[in-house]
Scaffold this motif. Structure first.
Motif, PDB file in Angstrom:
ATOM      1  N   MET A  91       2.740   1.885  -9.494  1.00 31.17           N
ATOM      2  CA  MET A  91       1.347   1.456  -9.398  1.00 31.17           C
ATOM      3  C   MET A  91       1.226  -0.056  -9.588  1.00 31.17           C
TER       4      MET A  91
ATOM      5  N   GLY B 233      -4.269   5.304  -4.803  1.00 29.16           N
ATOM      6  CA  GLY B 233      -4.477   6.232  -3.698  1.00 29.16           C
ATOM      7  C   GLY B 233      -3.201   6.916  -3.273  1.00 29.16           C
ATOM      8  N   SER B 234      -3.366   8.078  -2.609  1.00 29.53           N
ATOM      9  CA  SER B 234      -2.192   8.815  -2.154  1.00 29.53           C
ATOM     10  C   SER B 234      -2.107   8.799  -0.627  1.00 29.53           C
TER      11      SER B 234
ATOM     12  N   PHE C  13      -4.939  -1.780  -2.291  1.00 29.94           N
ATOM     13  CA  PHE C  13      -4.166  -2.792  -2.993  1.00 29.94           C
ATOM     14  C   PHE C  13      -5.110  -3.798  -3.615  1.00 29.94           C
TER      15      PHE C  13
ATOM     16  N   LYS D 288      -4.017   4.041   0.909  1.00 33.80           N
ATOM     17  CA  LYS D 288      -3.595   3.146  -0.167  1.00 33.80           C
ATOM     18  C   LYS D 288      -4.561   1.962  -0.278  1.00 33.80           C
TER      19      LYS D 288
ATOM     20  N   THR E 126      -1.594  -0.707  -6.946  1.00 34.89           N
ATOM     21  CA  THR E 126      -1.744   0.184  -5.799  1.00 34.89           C
ATOM     22  C   THR E 126      -2.387   1.487  -6.267  1.00 34.89           C
TER      23      THR E 126
END
Length: 163
Positions: free
Chosen positions: A70, A119-120, A125, A123, A117
């Motif tokens: 992450m 989300g699955s 940033f 994504k 980062t």
């Protein structure tokens, strides 16, 4: 001695980047397009003119950690060079003058760019960070003319640099 401390601190801060499994090293360079707003002087319209030589450029080297974590580290060092000219006149009844100056400025920046980062499937940033910058060199060249009633005109030539 001061530059040595900066180098050591930068190295220590970038150490996690060098020890990670997947560092990404990058180089970027490009043209910088910029301009200033034109000042408006109701007393003397057109008294100031900016000339952009458009020879500005930027060169940067970066290193980033690339992993599925992450949080990832990032570091970038950038050099920018800009130049522009200024012509200004000040008319008057008993005196006046004008200048024609050309400036060149070179800066260096050190950016610390951590990446978060989220989300699955999609994504996101976020790059919060901090940077340090300083003026490396500057120069000013040009001519300044002035006059007043009863005195001869005066012309000063300027050719100065700060490196």
């Amino acid at each position: 001695m001061h530059l040595k401390k900066i180098f050591i601190y930068s190295f220590l801060l970038s150490l996690p980047l060098l020890t990670c499994g997947q560092p990404q090293i990058g180089v970027k360079a490009g043209y910088i397009y910029y301009w200033f707003t034109q000042p408006v002087d109701d007393r003397y319209p057109g008294a100031v003119d900016y000339n952009y030589t458009h020879s500005a450029y930027s060169i940067a080297v970066s290193i980033r950690q690339r992993s599925l974590n992450m949080f990832n580290h990032g570091l970038e060092m950038e050099y920018t060079n800009r130049s522009f000219g200024v012509k200004s006149s000040e008319p008057g009844l008993g005196s006046g003058g004008n200048v024609d100056y050309y400036y060149t400025l070179g800066n260096i920046y050190l950016r610390f760019e951590p990446q978060f980062t989220f989300g699955s499937k999609v994504k996101f940033f976020i790059y919060p960070g901090i940077y340090f910058g300083t003026l490396l060199h500057s120069s000013l060249t040009g001519i300044k003319n002035s006059w007043s009633l009863g005195n001869p005109p005066v012309t000063d030539t300027i050719n100065s640099s700060n490196r």
